[in-house]
Design an enzyme around this catalytic site. Structure first.
Site, mmCIF file in Angstrom:
data_model
loop_
_atom_site.group_PDB
_atom_site.id
_atom_site.type_symbol
_atom_site.label_atom_id
_atom_site.label_comp_id
_atom_site.label_asym_id
_atom_site.label_seq_id
_atom_site.Cartn_x
_atom_site.Cartn_y
_atom_site.Cartn_z
ATOM 1 N N ARG A 252 22.158 -2.870 -38.017
ATOM 2 C CA ARG A 252 22.002 -3.034 -36.571
ATOM 3 C C ARG A 252 21.904 -1.693 -35.839
ATOM 4 N NH1 ARG A 252 26.422 -7.233 -34.554
ATOM 5 N NH2 ARG A 252 24.753 -8.075 -33.295
ATOM 6 N N PRO A 253 20.983 -0.845 -36.206
ATOM 7 C CA PRO A 253 20.870 0.461 -35.571
ATOM 8 C C PRO A 253 20.424 0.341 -34.118
ATOM 9 C CG PRO A 253 18.952 0.058 -36.926
ATOM 10 C CD PRO A 253 19.906 -1.085 -37.180
ATOM 11 N N ASP B 142 18.330 2.677 -32.839
ATOM 12 C CA ASP B 142 17.273 3.682 -32.771
ATOM 13 C C ASP B 142 16.180 3.309 -31.776
ATOM 14 O OD1 ASP B 142 16.808 1.636 -34.818
ATOM 15 O OD2 ASP B 142 14.928 2.673 -35.210
ATOM 16 N N ASP C 277 20.939 -16.465 -35.364
ATOM 17 C CA ASP C 277 22.304 -16.881 -35.044
ATOM 18 C C ASP C 277 22.598 -18.325 -35.443
ATOM 19 O OD1 ASP C 277 22.968 -14.414 -34.082
ATOM 20 O OD2 ASP C 277 23.053 -14.972 -31.977
ATOM 21 N N ILE D 233 16.134 -10.988 -40.298
ATOM 22 C CA ILE D 233 16.613 -10.134 -39.200
ATOM 23 C C ILE D 233 17.725 -9.193 -39.668
ATOM 24 C CG2 ILE D 233 17.439 -10.099 -36.824
ATOM 25 C CD1 ILE D 233 14.747 -11.525 -37.160
ATOM 26 N N CYS E 119 30.052 -7.813 -34.790
ATOM 27 C CA CYS E 119 30.109 -8.379 -36.144
ATOM 28 C C CYS E 119 29.403 -7.480 -37.154
ATOM 29 C CB CYS E 119 29.465 -9.769 -36.160
ATOM 30 S SG CYS E 119 30.393 -11.019 -35.248
ATOM 31 N N LYS F 185 26.479 -16.796 -24.113
ATOM 32 C CA LYS F 185 27.131 -15.528 -24.437
ATOM 33 C C LYS F 185 26.141 -14.378 -24.384
ATOM 34 C CE LYS F 185 28.776 -13.090 -28.568
ATOM 35 N NZ LYS F 185 27.561 -12.247 -28.714
ATOM 36 N N ASN F 186 24.983 -14.544 -25.012
ATOM 37 C CA ASN F 186 24.042 -13.432 -25.131
ATOM 38 C C ASN F 186 23.371 -13.063 -23.806
ATOM 39 O OD1 ASN F 186 24.609 -13.114 -27.841
ATOM 40 N ND2 ASN F 186 22.944 -14.422 -28.520
ATOM 41 N N ARG G 184 35.014 -15.183 -29.955
ATOM 42 C CA ARG G 184 34.125 -14.277 -29.221
ATOM 43 C C ARG G 184 32.929 -15.016 -28.634
ATOM 44 N NH1 ARG G 184 31.401 -10.966 -32.588
ATOM 45 N NH2 ARG G 184 30.415 -10.210 -30.676
ATOM 46 N N ARG H 232 29.316 -5.520 -29.731
ATOM 47 C CA ARG H 232 27.999 -4.901 -29.790
ATOM 48 C C ARG H 232 27.423 -4.679 -28.394
ATOM 49 N NH1 ARG H 232 24.191 -2.202 -32.997
ATOM 50 N NH2 ARG H 232 22.102 -2.890 -32.499
#
Length: 416
Positions: A121-122, A124, A304, A326, A116, A22-23, A396, A92
């Site tokens: 989870r910025p 920046d 994860d 994390i 999620c 997925k990632n 997902r 995301r």
């Protein structure tokens, strides 16, 4: 809302074949925009995140065709227009479109990405990279408008080795002028997968998988083919399942090195397993030793897999410790595990898991993707019936989860 109904405590044996990651897939699909021709990606998983990315591609005017795991993407008819919130908020990974469109067209408008709710989870670090390359970033009521007269290569140091910021920087920099050096980059295998694809279509990138990546900008990217690597998080989830309730359960089509941080912990627990080049065969053990786990960027223990492995820790003898470094909101599964009979105490960024405890089926809620996976594992070892609600999160990231589990002996059904 869809829900999973699980009849627990059924021994599992046979083979589970792991799907494409997925990632990786969610980055490779937006990366296709950078090509000026048609690209082909194989081993695409059949999950809802892919449907959401396809929706964005087709909204922009790309021609997308899908044949089982094979996806063809032709971006020659794309129109670079604002991406509305109703589609960007679905996941995301939509922010990879931000970097791909900026790299190719020097302009992008889209809303903050979804996904999620596991922490702040910025983005920046991604925006910092855009600005370092010459872009001007404006934010207006959750909408980002990013422009660049010219993107110029430079040296960028990430404050933390973020996977998303690393991939986003690569996507933008490969169409910038000159050379970009990215330091303190994340090292995850999915980043190597993206680098391999981009180089195959004409990019000049070296160093993926290390903390320093060098990207020499090019003016054009052509057609090409790539394949999504096996999903190490799906693999790890089912390996954990084998440790819980397996009888020579074979997890096939994997890259064992990608989950070595997990299998080393399973060895500490005393779990019997056989590892070969592309599979792991694993069985439950009566006594499991407690362990201490801390999540870290790759090659450390994957965040994860933190929630799925918590179910296994409830069956260890004694006290196990699990520290999350994390995301600050990734213990939402604990409430529901305790509801099922676990004995877990949250202390800031660490949870103490006292075991072993007998879990009993009840109704629980998948608050996010990996919390959902954790609760499915709990339901599979629990006495009685477990109902997992809000399973859209699980769908997902886990392809054909009901079919895969049923094929090895689980009693699990999906109700929509």
């Amino acid at each position: 809302m869809a829900k999973l109904i699980i009849e627990g405590n059924k021994e599992l044996s046979g083979t589970i074949n792991i799907s494409g990651a997925k990632n990786s897939a969610v980055a490779l699909i937006p990366a296709a925009i950078l090509s000026d021709e048609e690209v082909t990606i194989d081993n695409i998983p059949n999950i809802s995140d892919i449907e959401a990315l396809t929706e964005i591609l087709e909204y922009l005017g790309a021609k997308v065709s899908r044949d089982d795991t094979l996806m063809k993407i032709d971006t020659r008819s794309i129109v670079n227009k604002p991406i509305p919130e109703n589609i960007s908020a679905k996941l995301r990974a939509s922010y990879y479109f931000m970097s791909a469109l900026l790299g190719k067209y020097k302009h992008v408008e889209m809303y903050f990405p979804g996904g999620c709710k596991i922490g702040k989870r910025p983005i920046d670090q991604t925006l910092k990279a855009f600005e370092a390359l010459g872009a001007i970033v404006e934010e207006d009521n959750n909408k980002y408008i990013i422009d660049a007269e010219e993107l110029k290569g430079t040296t960028i140091y990430l404050d933390m080795p973020s996977v998303g910021a690393t991939i986003n920087t690569i996507l933008v920099a490969c169409r910038a002028k000159g050379t970009t050096i990215l330091r303190n980059a994340a090292k995850e295998p999915e980043i190597v997968n993206v680098e391999t694809f981009l180089n195959q279509i004409g990019a000049k990138i070296t160093g993926a998988g290390t903390s320093e990546i060098k990207i020499q900008g090019v003016e054009k990217l052509s057609s090409g083919f790539t394949e999504v690597i096996p999903d190490r998080i799906e693999a790890g989830t089912y390996v954990i399942l084998g440790a819980l309730i397996g009888n020579n359960l074979k997890i096939n089509n994997i890259i064992p090195d990608h989950i070595r941080s997990l299998t080393s912990k399973l060895s500490e627990m005393g779990i019997p397993m056989t590892i070969d080049n592309s599979s792991i065969t694993i069985s439950k053990s009566k006594k499991k030793n407690p362990v201490a786990i801390t999540t870290l960027g790759y090659p450390g223990f994957a965040t994860d897999l933190q929630q799925p492995v918590t179910t296994l820790l409830t069956q260890c003898q004694g006290v196990s410790l699990l520290t999350e470094t994390i995301y600050e909101n990734r213990f939402q599964n604990v409430e529901y595990l305790n509801k099922m009979g676990a004995n877990i105490i949250i202390k800031d960024k660490t949870i103490e898991i006292y075991g072993p405890t007998n879990l009993k089926g009840c109704e629980v809620k998948a608050t996010d993707l990996r919390a959902g996976a954790c609760l499915v594992l709990a339901g599979l070892i629990a006495e009685g019936t477990t109902t997992v609600t809000d399973v859209e999160h699980i769908l997902r990231g886990y392809e054909n989860i009901v079919e895969k589990l049923t094929n090895v002996g689980a009693k699990i059904t999906l109700e929509k």
